[in-house]
Design a protein around this motif. Sequence first.
Motif, short mmCIF file in Angstrom:
data_model
loop_
_atom_site.label_atom_id
_atom_site.label_comp_id
_atom_site.label_asym_id
_atom_site.label_seq_id
_atom_site.Cartn_x
_atom_site.Cartn_y
_atom_site.Cartn_z
N GLY A 94 -71.66 -42.02 18.63
CA GLY A 94 -70.53 -41.18 18.24
C GLY A 94 -70.81 -40.47 16.93
N ILE A 95 -69.80 -39.77 16.41
CA ILE A 95 -69.96 -38.94 15.23
C ILE A 95 -70.44 -39.76 14.03
N ASN A 96 -71.47 -39.25 13.37
CA ASN A 96 -72.05 -39.88 12.18
C ASN A 96 -72.51 -41.32 12.42
N GLY A 97 -72.78 -41.67 13.66
CA GLY A 97 -73.19 -43.03 13.98
C GLY A 97 -74.70 -43.15 14.10
N GLY A 98 -75.13 -44.05 14.94
CA GLY A 98 -76.56 -44.27 15.13
C GLY A 98 -76.82 -45.58 15.85
N ARG A 124 -79.68 -35.49 14.50
CA ARG A 124 -80.22 -34.95 13.26
C ARG A 124 -79.42 -35.43 12.03
N GLY A 125 -80.10 -35.97 11.06
CA GLY A 125 -79.46 -36.38 9.83
C GLY A 125 -78.70 -37.69 9.90
N CYS A 126 -78.71 -38.37 11.05
CA CYS A 126 -77.96 -39.61 11.22
C CYS A 126 -78.87 -40.83 11.11
N ASN A 127 -78.31 -41.90 10.62
CA ASN A 127 -78.98 -43.21 10.60
C ASN A 127 -80.35 -43.15 9.93
N GLY A 128 -80.41 -42.50 8.77
CA GLY A 128 -81.64 -42.48 8.00
C GLY A 128 -82.62 -41.38 8.35
N LEU A 129 -82.29 -40.54 9.34
CA LEU A 129 -83.19 -39.45 9.70
C LEU A 129 -83.09 -38.33 8.67
#
Length: 214
Positions: A94-98, A124-129
């Motif tokens: 979901g949004i801003n998850g990972g 992209r940009g989520c969970n440390g990416l």
Amino acid sequence: MTPPMLYYRPGGIAEKVLAHCTAIKQPFNPTVWAPNAHVQSAMGMLRGLSANGNYKRQLVLTNDHGTLGLDWWGGADKPSYAAHDVPVVLFIHGINGGSHEGYVKWACVAAASRGWRAVVLNMRGCNGLPLTSARGYNAINTADVHIAVQSIHSRFPSAPLMAVGYSLGSVLLAKYLAEADNGLYTRMDQQQQQQQQAPDAAAEGLGAPAADSS
């Protein structure tokens, strides 16, 4: 408790789907040890701590220099994990998850218990990416889902692929399936194959994403 309110356009596919989803027409009765939303939220956070297992991250680069992360659960990325034609389940958060979310981890546990390969797409940009492109992810751009599907298929071409989306991930997945069913990505893949067959090395490089395991 009263049944939930359902808002939809009568007729067509809605009626066919609802005919098989009888549970959503019934009142919601929470379990006695999680009677309200506060307890349920707290248990959801704690649940992530109880799922035992590790991920192996595969970085996937997009044509516009974006970075996606495919996190393979419990060694599922290895050929020795299971037979080559064992199903692969792709989970989209979901949004801003990972992949670190409790609901995703337990979904991976459930898939692994059946002997399937489980993999999570981190947007992209989520969970440390790192955010390596000018564009981030959103609910309408399904190209990144297609790139993930391509990467998984190239790794395990004989394996059936299933996908599960949560919240924003379900929106992405539904839109991707509709577009794929209408041939959008078939045409794009054919164009990429033509570019790969052309003598121009630059066009060949742009024709498919590059993947690097780390």
